[in-house]
Motif scaffolding. Structure first.
Motif, PDB file in Angstrom:
ATOM      1  N   ARG A  25     -52.146 -13.018   0.563  1.00 60.78           N
ATOM      2  CA  ARG A  25     -53.570 -12.623  -0.197  1.00 60.78           C
ATOM      3  C   ARG A  25     -54.594 -13.087   0.966  1.00 60.78           C
ATOM      4  NH1 ARG A  25     -50.631 -14.943  -4.412  1.00 60.78           N
ATOM      5  NH2 ARG A  25     -51.209 -17.005  -3.909  1.00 60.78           N
ATOM      6  N   LEU A  26     -54.245 -14.322   1.615  1.00 59.86           N
ATOM      7  CA  LEU A  26     -55.366 -14.689   2.521  1.00 59.86           C
ATOM      8  C   LEU A  26     -55.697 -13.609   3.632  1.00 59.86           C
ATOM      9  CD1 LEU A  26     -57.268 -16.868   3.782  1.00 59.86           C
ATOM     10  CD2 LEU A  26     -55.158 -17.876   4.925  1.00 59.86           C
ATOM     11  N   ASP A  27     -54.502 -12.917   4.134  1.00 58.44           N
ATOM     12  CA  ASP A  27     -54.587 -11.937   5.259  1.00 58.44           C
ATOM     13  C   ASP A  27     -55.610 -10.909   4.755  1.00 58.44           C
ATOM     14  OD1 ASP A  27     -53.460 -13.737   7.147  1.00 58.44           O
ATOM     15  OD2 ASP A  27     -51.676 -12.697   6.939  1.00 58.44           O
ATOM     16  N   GLN A  28     -55.233 -10.366   3.308  1.00 53.35           N
ATOM     17  CA  GLN A  28     -56.033  -9.420   2.764  1.00 53.35           C
ATOM     18  C   GLN A  28     -57.543  -9.542   2.850  1.00 53.35           C
ATOM     19  OE1 GLN A  28     -54.584  -6.063   1.762  1.00 53.35           O
ATOM     20  NE2 GLN A  28     -56.797  -6.062   2.110  1.00 53.35           N
ATOM     21  N   ARG A  29     -57.943 -10.937   2.228  1.00 62.16           N
ATOM     22  CA  ARG A  29     -59.225 -11.232   2.067  1.00 62.16           C
ATOM     23  C   ARG A  29     -59.778 -11.195   3.707  1.00 62.16           C
ATOM     24  NH1 ARG A  29     -57.080 -15.290  -1.563  1.00 62.16           N
ATOM     25  NH2 ARG A  29     -57.592 -14.661  -3.452  1.00 62.16           N
ATOM     26  N   LEU A  30     -58.980 -11.507   4.469  1.00 59.60           N
ATOM     27  CA  LEU A  30     -59.600 -11.534   6.096  1.00 59.60           C
ATOM     28  C   LEU A  30     -59.960 -10.307   6.270  1.00 59.60           C
ATOM     29  CD1 LEU A  30     -57.453 -14.239   7.898  1.00 59.60           C
ATOM     30  CD2 LEU A  30     -59.838 -14.489   7.184  1.00 59.60           C
ATOM     31  N   LEU A  31     -59.015  -9.266   6.017  1.00 66.03           N
ATOM     32  CA  LEU A  31     -59.461  -7.976   6.248  1.00 66.03           C
ATOM     33  C   LEU A  31     -60.394  -7.323   5.569  1.00 66.03           C
ATOM     34  CD1 LEU A  31     -55.677  -6.338   6.709  1.00 66.03           C
ATOM     35  CD2 LEU A  31     -57.645  -6.497   8.619  1.00 66.03           C
ATOM     36  N   ASP A  32     -60.745  -7.614   4.332  1.00 63.49           N
ATOM     37  CA  ASP A  32     -61.595  -7.008   3.238  1.00 63.49           C
ATOM     38  C   ASP A  32     -63.066  -7.863   3.778  1.00 63.49           C
ATOM     39  OD1 ASP A  32     -59.617  -5.769   2.144  1.00 63.49           O
ATOM     40  OD2 ASP A  32     -59.470  -7.073   0.309  1.00 63.49           O
ATOM     41  N   ARG A  76     -50.455 -10.415   8.355  1.00 56.96           N
ATOM     42  CA  ARG A  76     -49.205  -9.793   7.381  1.00 56.96           C
ATOM     43  C   ARG A  76     -49.274  -8.507   6.833  1.00 56.96           C
ATOM     44  NH1 ARG A  76     -45.685 -14.811   5.369  1.00 56.96           N
ATOM     45  NH2 ARG A  76     -45.745 -16.234   7.327  1.00 56.96           N
ATOM     46  N   VAL A  77     -50.814  -8.300   6.231  1.00 58.66           N
ATOM     47  CA  VAL A  77     -50.953  -7.011   5.645  1.00 58.66           C
ATOM     48  C   VAL A  77     -50.892  -5.799   6.707  1.00 58.66           C
ATOM     49  CG1 VAL A  77     -52.890  -5.718   4.576  1.00 58.66           C
ATOM     50  CG2 VAL A  77     -52.620  -8.048   4.260  1.00 58.66           C
ATOM     51  N   SER A 101     -62.967  -6.229  10.774  1.00 56.38           N
ATOM     52  CA  SER A 101     -63.115  -5.468  11.934  1.00 56.38           C
ATOM     53  C   SER A 101     -62.621  -6.284  13.121  1.00 56.38           C
ATOM     54  CB  SER A 101     -64.427  -4.918  12.359  1.00 56.38           C
ATOM     55  OG  SER A 101     -64.450  -4.293  13.522  1.00 56.38           O
ATOM     56  N   LEU A 102     -62.888  -7.510  13.499  1.00 58.46           N
ATOM     57  CA  LEU A 102     -62.405  -8.243  14.338  1.00 58.46           C
ATOM     58  C   LEU A 102     -60.721  -8.542  14.495  1.00 58.46           C
ATOM     59  CD1 LEU A 102     -62.795 -10.090  16.956  1.00 58.46           C
ATOM     60  CD2 LEU A 102     -63.245 -11.937  15.407  1.00 58.46           C
ATOM     61  N   VAL A 103     -60.434  -8.873  13.142  1.00 53.32           N
ATOM     62  CA  VAL A 103     -59.099  -9.084  12.894  1.00 53.32           C
ATOM     63  C   VAL A 103     -58.189  -7.742  13.153  1.00 53.32           C
ATOM     64  CG1 VAL A 103     -57.145  -9.548  11.143  1.00 53.32           C
ATOM     65  CG2 VAL A 103     -59.087 -11.077  11.320  1.00 53.32           C
ATOM     66  N   ALA A 104     -58.463  -6.609  12.810  1.00 53.19           N
ATOM     67  CA  ALA A 104     -58.216  -5.253  12.955  1.00 53.19           C
ATOM     68  C   ALA A 104     -58.003  -4.939  14.337  1.00 53.19           C
ATOM     69  CB  ALA A 104     -58.908  -4.217  12.095  1.00 53.19           C
TER      70      ALA A 104
END
Length: 405
Positions: free
Chosen positions: A251-258, A302-303, A264-267
C-alpha cells in the motif's frame, strides 16, 4: 590528460604501485603492457585510496560492494591480459590485504583448483556474491567469454553504485538541514526559553497564546523527555513492524507511485535499475526468462515488482517483453517503446542498456528538480519555526518594556 594511479606486476611477480598521466585508464594499461608489466588496476588519482586490493575491506568481515566491484574489475583485467584463471586469482591473493579478504580469495582459488568453475566457487561464499553476479559469471563461462562477462559485470556494478550514490547524496543536505534545525529548536526550548519563563512568572505577565504554547512545549520536553523517548522508540518499533508487513509495504509503494511528487521519480529510478540489470544479463547470454526472474530483486517498489511478475508470465506465454510491460501501464511509456524497438531490431540487450542510460539521466534531472524545490522550501519552513520560537519569547519582553516606558 588526467593523473591515474595504477597497480601492476613485473615479470618477476613484484607488485608495483605508482602514478601516470594519461587520457584514460585504457591508455595506462596499454603503456604498462608496453613496458613489460602486467596491469592489475588503473583509476583516477582523485578517486582516493579505496583501491582494490581487497585490502580496503579493512575492518569488515565480508567484502562490501566497493570491494566486490574492485575485485571484479581487476580479475577482468588479468583475464583479458591472457592470464589463466588460477594464476589471476593467485596474483590477487598476493596483493596486500586483510586476513578476511585473503580467506575469501583463497577459498575461491582452492575451489577453482579443485575443478569447480568460477561461478560455483563464488556461489560457495555464503551469499557474499549475489545470485545475479553468479549467474552473469556462469553465462560468461558457458559462452567462452569470462573476461568480457566480468567487464560487463563490473560496468553494471559501477553504474548501479553511481545511481545509488546519486540518490544518497541528494538526501544528505536535506537530512543535515533538518537535524541541525531540530537541534537548534531543542536547544532553544530546553536552555533559552526556561530563562524567559522565570522572568514572565516573576512579573506575572499576561502572555499571548503563542507564547504560552512555546512555554508549555518547553516544560513538556524538559519534564516529559522520558515519555517522549519511549514514544519515539515505540514509533520506531511500530514502523519496523509495518515495513515487515508485505500488505502494508504494498500500500505504501502504491501511494508513492500515485503521489505526483514522487511517482515519476520512483518509476524512473526502478526502470533504470531494471533495464540495466536485464540488459547486462541478456547481453551476457542469460535466457530472457531467467534474466527477468533475477532482475525482480533489484526493484525497490513492490507494485512495480508485481507488475514485472505479471509481464514475465505473459512473456512466458509468448508475448514480447515491451508489449507485456506496456500492458501493466506502470512503467514509463518511453521505456516500453524503446524495448519494443530493441525486440524488433534483434538488439534487445543494447536497447535495454540505452533505456537505462536514458533513465539514469532523467533520474538525475528529476532529483535536481526536486532538490531545487525542496531545499528552499525546507529552509523557509525551518527558519519560520525557529523565528516563531524566538519571537514568541521576545515580543512579550518588548511589550513590557514599552509599557514601562
Amino acid at each position: 590528460m588526467a593523473l591515474f594511479r595504477y597497480k601492476a606486476l613485473s615479470s618477476t611477480g613484484e607488485a608495483l604501485d605508482g602514478q601516470m598521466e594519461a587520457a584514460s585508464a585504457d591508455e595506462v594499461i596499454v603503456k604498462l603492457q608496453d613496458q613489460g608489466y602486467l596491469p592489475v588496476e588503473a583509476r583516477r588519482a582523485e578517486e582516493g585510496g579505496a583501491g582494490f586490493s581487497l585490502a580496503s575491506v579493512g575492518r569488515k568481515k565480508t567484502l562490501g560492494n566497493e570491494q566486490i566491484l574492485q575485485f571484479t574489475q581487476q580479475l577482468a583485467t588479468l583475464l583479458a591480459a591472457g592470464q589463466p584463471l588460477d594464476r589471476a586469482l593467485g596474483i590477487l591473493l598476493e596483493l596486500p590485504e586483510t586476513a578476511e579478504a585473503r580467506k575469501v580469495v583463497e577459498r575461491i582459488r582452492e575451489s577453482v583448483r579443485g575443478g569447480a568453475p568460477l561461478s560455483t566457487a563464488l556461489e560457495e561464499q555464503h551469499g557474499l556474491f549475489s545470485r545475479l553476479y553468479v549467474n552473469l559469471v556462469r553465462a560468461g563461462e558457458s559462452g567462452g567469454g569470462l573476461d568480457s562477462a566480468l567487464r560487463r559485470l563490473a560496468d553494471y556494478l559501477e553504474r548501479s553504485r553511481e545511481l545509488r550514490g546519486r540518490v544518497v547524496n541528494a538526501l544528505i543536505y536535506p537530512v543535515i538541514l533538518v537535524v541541525l534545525v531540530g537541534a537548534s529548536i531543542l536547544f532553544l526550548l530546553t536552555a533559552v526559553v526556561p530563562q524567559f519563563q522565570e522572568v514572565f512568572a516573576s512579573l506575572d505577565a499576561d502572555l499571548a497564546w503563542y507564547t504560552k504554547a512555546v512555554l508549555a512545549a518547553s516544560t513538556g520536553i524538559r519534564q516529559g523527555w522520558p515519555l517522549l523517548l519511549a514514544g519515539a522508540l515505540l514509533l520506531a518499533w511500530w514502523l519496523n513492524g509495518r515495513f515487515a508487513d508485505p500488505a502494508w509495504r504494498l500500500r505504501l509503494d502504491q501511494r508513492l507511485l500515485d503521489w505526483k511528487l514522487t511517482g515519476s521519480l520512483v518509476a524512473r529510478l526502478d526502470t533504470a535499475r531494471l533495464t540495466r540489470t536485464l540488459g547486462t544479463l541478456v547481453g551476457n547470454g542469460v535466457p530472457l526468462m531467467n534474466a527477468l526472474n533475477l532482475s525482480r530483486n533489484v526493484l525497490s517498489n513492490r507494485v512495480l515488482a508485481n507488475a514485472l511478475d505479471a509481464a514475465t508470465a505473459e512473456v512466458k506465454s509468448g508475448s514480447g517483453l515491451g508489449y507485456a510491460l506496456g500492458r501493466q501501464k506502470l512503467y514509463p511509456r518511453l521505456a516500453v517503446q524503446m524495448i519494443q524497438v530493441g525486440e524488433e531490431s534483434g538488439e534487445l540487450d543494447t536497447m535495454l542498456l540505452k533505456v537505462a542510460d536514458t533513465f539514469d539521466i532523467e533520474t538525475r534531472n528529476a532529483i535536481d528538480r526536486l532538490l531545487a524545490v525542496m531545499v528552499p522550501a525546507l529552509t523557509l519552513v525551518m527558519t519560520a519555526v525557529v523565528g516563531a520560537v524566538i519571537l514568541s519569547v521576545l515580543l512579550p519582553i518588548y511589550d513590557m518594556t514599552g509599557n514601562l516606558g
